[in-house]
Design a protein around this motif. Structure first.
Motif, PDB file in Angstrom:
ATOM      1  N   VAL A  69       0.849  -1.236  -0.052  1.00 13.04           N
ATOM      2  CA  VAL A  69       0.180  -0.031  -0.080  1.00 13.04           C
ATOM      3  C   VAL A  69       0.904   1.255  -0.067  1.00 13.04           C
ATOM      4  CG1 VAL A  69      -1.452   1.460   1.503  1.00 13.04           C
ATOM      5  CG2 VAL A  69      -2.038  -1.086   1.034  1.00 13.04           C
ATOM      6  N   LEU A  70       2.005   1.241   0.834  1.00  7.91           N
ATOM      7  CA  LEU A  70       2.650   2.373   0.922  1.00  7.91           C
ATOM      8  C   LEU A  70       3.909   2.299  -0.367  1.00  7.91           C
ATOM      9  CD1 LEU A  70       3.537   2.214   4.616  1.00  7.91           C
ATOM     10  CD2 LEU A  70       1.739   3.591   3.425  1.00  7.91           C
ATOM     11  N   GLY A  71       3.795   1.340  -1.239  1.00  9.79           N
ATOM     12  CA  GLY A  71       4.982   1.378  -2.100  1.00  9.79           C
ATOM     13  C   GLY A  71       4.814   2.558  -3.207  1.00  9.79           C
ATOM     14  N   PRO A  72       3.796   3.014  -3.334  1.00 11.37           N
ATOM     15  CA  PRO A  72       3.794   4.316  -4.231  1.00 11.37           C
ATOM     16  C   PRO A  72       4.587   5.560  -3.869  1.00 11.37           C
ATOM     17  CG  PRO A  72       1.662   3.245  -4.286  1.00 11.37           C
ATOM     18  CD  PRO A  72       2.431   2.552  -3.274  1.00 11.37           C
ATOM     19  N   LEU A  73       4.691   5.692  -2.402  1.00  9.33           N
ATOM     20  CA  LEU A  73       5.347   6.721  -1.770  1.00  9.33           C
ATOM     21  C   LEU A  73       6.854   6.595  -2.087  1.00  9.33           C
ATOM     22  CD1 LEU A  73       3.299   7.378   1.559  1.00  9.33           C
ATOM     23  CD2 LEU A  73       2.962   8.543  -0.706  1.00  9.33           C
ATOM     24  N   LEU A  74       7.155   5.301  -2.318  1.00  7.52           N
ATOM     25  CA  LEU A  74       8.883   5.186  -2.523  1.00  7.52           C
ATOM     26  C   LEU A  74       8.967   5.433  -3.913  1.00  7.52           C
ATOM     27  CD1 LEU A  74       8.991   1.549  -0.611  1.00  7.52           C
ATOM     28  CD2 LEU A  74       9.238   3.924   0.257  1.00  7.52           C
ATOM     29  N   ILE A  75       8.283   5.549  -4.757  1.00 10.39           N
ATOM     30  CA  ILE A  75       8.700   5.994  -6.180  1.00 10.39           C
ATOM     31  C   ILE A  75       8.354   7.315  -6.475  1.00 10.39           C
ATOM     32  CG2 ILE A  75       8.269   5.223  -8.691  1.00 10.39           C
ATOM     33  CD1 ILE A  75       6.955   2.600  -7.653  1.00 10.39           C
ATOM     34  N   SER A  76       9.371   8.045  -7.323  1.00 11.46           N
ATOM     35  CA  SER A  76       9.088   9.482  -7.838  1.00 11.46           C
ATOM     36  C   SER A  76       7.620   9.848  -8.395  1.00 11.46           C
ATOM     37  CB  SER A  76      10.143   9.735  -8.788  1.00 11.46           C
ATOM     38  OG  SER A  76       9.961  11.031  -9.296  1.00 11.46           O
ATOM     39  N   VAL A  77       7.310  10.867  -7.959  1.00 14.69           N
ATOM     40  CA  VAL A  77       6.033  11.080  -8.543  1.00 14.69           C
ATOM     41  C   VAL A  77       5.854  11.214 -10.021  1.00 14.69           C
ATOM     42  CG1 VAL A  77       6.289  13.736  -8.229  1.00 14.69           C
ATOM     43  CG2 VAL A  77       4.016  12.822  -8.108  1.00 14.69           C
ATOM     44  N   VAL A  78       7.072  11.975 -10.446  1.00 16.45           N
ATOM     45  CA  VAL A  78       7.236  11.926 -12.018  1.00 16.45           C
ATOM     46  C   VAL A  78       6.893  10.456 -12.564  1.00 16.45           C
ATOM     47  CG1 VAL A  78       8.462  12.751 -13.804  1.00 16.45           C
ATOM     48  CG2 VAL A  78       8.183  14.101 -11.898  1.00 16.45           C
ATOM     49  N   VAL A  79       7.943   9.407 -12.033  1.00 10.86           N
ATOM     50  CA  VAL A  79       7.859   8.028 -12.655  1.00 10.86           C
ATOM     51  C   VAL A  79       6.376   7.593 -12.569  1.00 10.86           C
ATOM     52  CG1 VAL A  79       8.751   5.993 -12.437  1.00 10.86           C
ATOM     53  CG2 VAL A  79      10.163   7.939 -12.080  1.00 10.86           C
ATOM     54  N   ARG A  80       5.965   7.499 -11.276  1.00 12.32           N
ATOM     55  CA  ARG A  80       4.297   6.987 -11.255  1.00 12.32           C
ATOM     56  C   ARG A  80       3.503   7.714 -12.265  1.00 12.32           C
ATOM     57  NH1 ARG A  80       5.132   8.180  -5.440  1.00 12.32           N
ATOM     58  NH2 ARG A  80       3.874  10.009  -5.616  1.00 12.32           N
ATOM     59  N   THR A  81       3.333   9.063 -12.396  1.00  9.62           N
ATOM     60  CA  THR A  81       2.568   9.810 -13.318  1.00  9.62           C
ATOM     61  C   THR A  81       2.725   9.252 -14.832  1.00  9.62           C
ATOM     62  OG1 THR A  81       2.544  11.587 -11.903  1.00  9.62           O
ATOM     63  CG2 THR A  81       1.542  11.847 -14.044  1.00  9.62           C
ATOM     64  N   LEU A  82       4.104   9.092 -15.212  1.00  8.69           N
ATOM     65  CA  LEU A  82       4.469   8.761 -16.763  1.00  8.69           C
ATOM     66  C   LEU A  82       3.859   7.374 -16.857  1.00  8.69           C
ATOM     67  CD1 LEU A  82       8.014  10.109 -16.849  1.00  8.69           C
ATOM     68  CD2 LEU A  82       5.982  10.957 -18.068  1.00  8.69           C
ATOM     69  N   GLY A  83       3.851   6.621 -15.780  1.00 10.30           N
ATOM     70  CA  GLY A  83       3.499   5.262 -15.928  1.00 10.30           C
ATOM     71  C   GLY A  83       2.021   5.284 -15.941  1.00 10.30           C
ATOM     72  N   TRP A  84       1.299   5.858 -15.352  1.00 17.86           N
ATOM     73  CA  TRP A  84      -0.287   6.150 -15.442  1.00 17.86           C
ATOM     74  C   TRP A  84      -0.350   6.698 -16.940  1.00 17.86           C
ATOM     75  CZ3 TRP A  84      -3.992   3.999 -13.570  1.00 17.86           C
ATOM     76  CH2 TRP A  84      -3.918   3.470 -12.015  1.00 17.86           C
ATOM     77  N   SER A  85       0.237   7.568 -17.277  1.00 14.41           N
ATOM     78  CA  SER A  85      -0.018   8.160 -18.747  1.00 14.41           C
ATOM     79  C   SER A  85       0.285   7.033 -19.861  1.00 14.41           C
ATOM     80  CB  SER A  85       0.968   9.296 -18.948  1.00 14.41           C
ATOM     81  OG  SER A  85       2.246   8.891 -19.131  1.00 14.41           O
ATOM     82  N   ILE A  86       0.978   6.035 -19.587  1.00 12.49           N
ATOM     83  CA  ILE A  86       1.203   4.839 -20.681  1.00 12.49           C
ATOM     84  C   ILE A  86       0.153   3.965 -20.464  1.00 12.49           C
ATOM     85  CG2 ILE A  86       2.648   2.701 -20.952  1.00 12.49           C
ATOM     86  CD1 ILE A  86       5.058   4.592 -20.132  1.00 12.49           C
ATOM     87  N   LEU A  87      -0.324   3.823 -19.307  1.00 11.87           N
ATOM     88  CA  LEU A  87      -1.442   2.646 -19.052  1.00 11.87           C
ATOM     89  C   LEU A  87      -2.683   3.387 -19.692  1.00 11.87           C
ATOM     90  CD1 LEU A  87      -0.968   1.500 -15.301  1.00 11.87           C
ATOM     91  CD2 LEU A  87      -0.580   0.063 -17.510  1.00 11.87           C
ATOM     92  N   MET A  88      -2.926   4.592 -19.667  1.00 12.09           N
ATOM     93  CA  MET A  88      -4.262   5.331 -19.907  1.00 12.09           C
ATOM     94  C   MET A  88      -4.415   5.741 -21.373  1.00 12.09           C
ATOM     95  SD  MET A  88      -5.503   7.200 -16.460  1.00 12.09           S
ATOM     96  CE  MET A  88      -4.310   8.299 -16.253  1.00 12.09           C
ATOM     97  N   GLY A  89      -3.125   5.641 -21.887  1.00 13.90           N
ATOM     98  CA  GLY A  89      -2.952   5.941 -23.420  1.00 13.90           C
ATOM     99  C   GLY A  89      -3.926   5.505 -24.506  1.00 13.90           C
ATOM    100  N   ARG A  90      -4.205   5.893 -25.458  1.00  5.89           N
ATOM    101  CA  ARG A  90      -5.244   5.396 -26.448  1.00  5.89           C
ATOM    102  C   ARG A  90      -4.845   3.738 -26.647  1.00  5.89           C
ATOM    103  NH1 ARG A  90      -9.010   8.362 -28.555  1.00  5.89           N
ATOM    104  NH2 ARG A  90      -9.362   7.199 -30.413  1.00  5.89           N
ATOM    105  N   GLN A  91      -3.624   3.392 -26.964  1.00  6.19           N
ATOM    106  CA  GLN A  91      -3.199   2.272 -27.018  1.00  6.19           C
ATOM    107  C   GLN A  91      -2.631   1.587 -25.836  1.00  6.19           C
ATOM    108  OE1 GLN A  91      -0.423   2.409 -30.339  1.00  6.19           O
ATOM    109  NE2 GLN A  91      -2.250   2.492 -31.823  1.00  6.19           N
TER     110      GLN A  91
END
Length: 287
Positions: free
Chosen positions: A103-125
């Protein structure tokens, strides 16, 4: 009166003033300056920047969007955080520790890296659209990036751990026999939760709401990446004024208004939290 506590607090207080109070005072002073596209910043005291913000519907829309986003993120974090914390509290070792780290894992990762990961997951492809298409739930890819929904999803992923930590701290102080007593007196699990557990969790819920709302309202990286250039919030609007338009006084005024709004919300919820603590402690003493 003992002087030792004040002497020990002096280094931290000086650091706090040097790193936060003095810079914010300088930003507040800058917000009253004027700006000219040709000559730049004009050290002439006026309320022009604040008048511009309050009179322009563009900035009103940005502030309303930011408030709505922060409120929605807070509500979703409450809906996810309360049951998740209760489930974690009922787990046995070592599973409790394992899932708490997850649960606390997201806090161990840079917010920019997390957000870029979400942008890839939520892309049109991306994976989300591909999965929904595979299951037949949608006919064509849905747009999630550069939308309000995408910003909320990304912020919820970041903010849920803060809500869980706050509720967890309150839950660990509760006596588990109170719940067992309610069950033994014939109360259903839902009734016991509503009338026994939930009121005692209110201080943690309110503390978590303060943290999540304040961090969501002032978030920059997630709205900037998932919201894009057109879907602005207060933080990204201030960034654009500082670095793109070079209108530092107007950017400073936006920042100061955001700070004031956050302080009002935090102080209001903090007073409500203190009242809840006093009510709970008073009820415990009366018993």
């Amino acid at each position: 009166m003992r002087k030792e506590p004040y002497v020990l607090l002096t280094p931290a207080l000086l650091l706090f003033c040097g790193m936060l109070i003095i810079p914010m005072l300088l930003v507040a002073m800058l917000s009253f300056y004027a700006f000219n596209g040709t000559t730049g910043i004009i050290p002439d005291f006026s309320f022009g920047n604040y008048i511009t913000i309050f009179s322009d519907p563009y900035y009103g829309e940005i502030f309303l969007r930011t408030a709505g986003m922060a409120l929605l993120v807070t509500i979703i974090c409450l809906i996810l955080g309360i049951p998740e914390t209760l489930i974690l509290a009922r787990m046995r070792a070592p599973w409790r520790g394992i899932f708490l780290v997850m649960v606390l894992g997201p806090l161990l990762i840079s917010v920019v890296v997390r957000t870029l990961g979400w942008s890839i997951l939520m892309g049109r492809q991306g994976l989300i659209n591909d999965t929904l298409l595979l299951l037949g739930l949608i006919d064509s890819p849905i747009r999630l990036t550069f939308t309000f929904t995408g910003m909320v999803i990304g912020l919820v992923h970041v903010m849920v751990p803060f809500m869980i930590i706050s509720i967890w701290a309150t839950l660990r102080k509760l006596d588990p026999t109170v719940e067992y007593a309610g069950r033994s007196l014939g109360g259903s699990p839902l009734t016991v939760f509503r009338r026994v557990i939930f009121p005692q969790l209110m201080p943690g819920i309110l503390s978590g709401s303060i943290i999540v709302f304040a961090l969501s309202a002032s978030a920059f990286a997630t709205p900037a990446i998932l919201g894009g250039r057109r879907l602005k919030v207060v933080a990204t609007a201030a960034y654009d004024e500082f670095l793109n338009s070079l209108n530092w006084p107007l950017g400073a005024a936006i920042v100061i208004l955001l700070l004031i709004a956050n302080i009002i919300v935090i102080m209001g919820l903090n007073r409500y939290t203190e009242r809840k603590y006093r009510t709970i402690f008073a009820a415990g003493e009366n018993e």
